[in-house]
Design an enzyme around this catalytic site. Structure first.
Site, PDB file in Angstrom:
ATOM      1  N   GLU A   1      -2.318   8.667  -3.979  1.00 27.81           N
ATOM      2  CA  GLU A   1      -2.701   7.805  -5.082  1.00 27.81           C
ATOM      3  C   GLU A   1      -4.111   8.168  -5.528  1.00 27.81           C
ATOM      4  O   GLU A   1      -5.011   8.235  -4.671  1.00 27.81           O
ATOM      5  CB  GLU A   1      -2.641   6.332  -4.651  1.00 27.81           C
ATOM      6  CG  GLU A   1      -2.873   5.347  -5.780  1.00 27.81           C
ATOM      7  CD  GLU A   1      -2.710   3.900  -5.352  1.00 27.81           C
ATOM      8  OE1 GLU A   1      -3.661   3.120  -5.598  1.00 27.81           O
ATOM      9  OE2 GLU A   1      -1.662   3.555  -4.771  1.00 27.81           O
TER      10      GLU A   1
ATOM     11  N   ARG B   1       0.851  -1.188   0.000  1.00 30.15           N
ATOM     12  CA  ARG B   1       0.000   0.000   0.000  1.00 30.15           C
ATOM     13  C   ARG B   1       0.888   1.240   0.000  1.00 30.15           C
ATOM     14  O   ARG B   1       1.973   1.243   0.584  1.00 30.15           O
ATOM     15  CB  ARG B   1      -0.932   0.012   1.210  1.00 30.15           C
ATOM     16  CG  ARG B   1      -2.052  -1.015   1.136  1.00 30.15           C
ATOM     17  CD  ARG B   1      -3.042  -0.688   0.027  1.00 30.15           C
ATOM     18  NE  ARG B   1      -4.162  -1.610  -0.037  1.00 30.15           N
ATOM     19  CZ  ARG B   1      -4.213  -2.678  -0.820  1.00 30.15           C
ATOM     20  NH1 ARG B   1      -3.172  -2.977  -1.593  1.00 30.15           N
ATOM     21  NH2 ARG B   1      -5.285  -3.461  -0.839  1.00 30.15           N
TER      22      ARG B   1
ATOM     23  N   HIS C   1      -0.920   1.036  -9.855  1.00 23.91           N
ATOM     24  CA  HIS C   1      -1.656   0.085  -9.013  1.00 23.91           C
ATOM     25  C   HIS C   1      -2.324  -1.002  -9.874  1.00 23.91           C
ATOM     26  O   HIS C   1      -3.513  -1.278  -9.745  1.00 23.91           O
ATOM     27  CB  HIS C   1      -2.709   0.805  -8.160  1.00 23.91           C
ATOM     28  CG  HIS C   1      -3.068   0.040  -6.912  1.00 23.91           C
ATOM     29  ND1 HIS C   1      -3.492   0.657  -5.762  1.00 23.91           N
ATOM     30  CD2 HIS C   1      -3.078  -1.294  -6.632  1.00 23.91           C
ATOM     31  CE1 HIS C   1      -3.740  -0.247  -4.829  1.00 23.91           C
ATOM     32  NE2 HIS C   1      -3.498  -1.444  -5.337  1.00 23.91           N
TER      33      HIS C   1
END
Length: 307
Positions: free
Chosen positions: A249, A220, A268
């Site tokens: 993000e 993460r 991602h």
């Protein structure tokens, strides 16, 4: 049993007569645009739902279980109603993420990012860039910080390249964590985002690593303090980074990470494959069948699970 599933073609196929049909199951379809169908449901398959849709799914009366078609469960913390069982889908993503980790490491070792930049400039680099440090993974010490299903697959994939791999879990003694990280040529982050792991790679920790270490993050984004990473890249303490997740993000235009020649950023997508929707539907079907037939599906998790 009535089960709420995403309004996607691969899930509609489960409701049609044929090999993938789910006898004894009524599938009801939700989407972020159309919302969640009214009425009770015994289970819900959670995927690609925004916060409002997720809240509506979890408020459905009669809910007994939720299958999230993700490996991580941090988006569920504080959300799951009491008594509702939660399953994740690590097996759906493990292989793709492990391949992504290894591909990024190999690309970085061979300087592909630098040569790709030169290609964009139309420049033929007749001599390797000295600071790119072209090498192989042979003898490289790789720490997999978060040694679960994905970590074990990464280890298996790296072994033929001669890397020396060490896995760290929440049960690893702190002194051993410090020792392994300090000697690592690569630190691969595969941790979930929890109170204990957020900001785990900060200025203090980065200063203890071997100068020139590479960081790979497929866990993460908030595991890393981004400003501290940038400072370590500036000083040379960190040799480079492969980041599939970032903080913030998505990474906004103009962010300082974008133009770092020794940083490889992917948006991602480590677990993404062209057949992910179809595989997700097949995986959901297997879990629903297990539950219908009184078998315990794999992947039950608690919201306190770490790594």
């Amino acid at each position: 049993m009535r089960v709420l599933v995403p309004d996607l073609p691969a899930f509609h196929a489960l409701a049609q007569p044929g090999d993938t049909h789910l006898p004894g199951t009524e599938l009801a379809f939700y989407s972020n645009k159309a919302g969640v169908p009214a009425g009770e449901a015994g289970g819900a398959v959670l995927w690609l739902a925004n916060a409002a849709t997720r809240d509506a799914l979890l408020a459905v009366p009669g809910l007994k279980w939720v299958l999230t078609l993700t490996a991580g469960i941090d988006h569920m913390r504080g959300q799951l109603p009491a008594g509702v069982r939660l399953y994740n889908a690590h097996r759906l993503h493990d292989r793709a993420v492990a391949v992504h980790v290894v591909a990024g490491m190999l690309a970085a070792c061979r300087g592909f990012h630098r040569f790709r930049d030169a290609q964009a400039r139309g420049e033929w680099l007749s001599k390797p860039i000295p600071q790119s440090g072209l090498h192989t993974l042979d003898g490289q010490k790789v720490v997999l910080w978060g040694y679960g299903h994905i970590g074990r697959q990464v280890e298996a994939m790296l072994q033929p390249f001669g890397a020396k791999i060490h896995g760290l879990t929440s049960r690893t003694e702190p002194d051993l964590v410090d020792y392994r990280l300090a000697e690592a040529d690569w630190v691969v982050l595969l941790l979930p985002s929890t109170e204990k792991t957020r900001g785990v790679l900060n200025a203090g920790r980065l200063a203890t690593l071997k100068p020139g270490v590479w960081i790979s993050n497929q866990g993460r984004g908030d595991l890393i303090v981004t400003d501290d990473l940038l400072a370590a890249l500036d000083s040379g303490q960190v040799g480079g980074a492969v980041l599939d997740v970032t903080d913030p993000e998505p990474l906004p235009p103009g962010h300082r990470l974008w133009k770092r020649e020794n940083v490889i950023v992917t948006p991602h997508i480590a677990s993404t494959t062209t057949d992910l929707q179809e595989r997700g539907a097949v995986y959901a079907r297997s879990v629903i069948l297990d539950l219908l037939q009184g078998r315990e599906p794999e992947g039950e998790v608690g919201l306190s699970d770490a790594y």
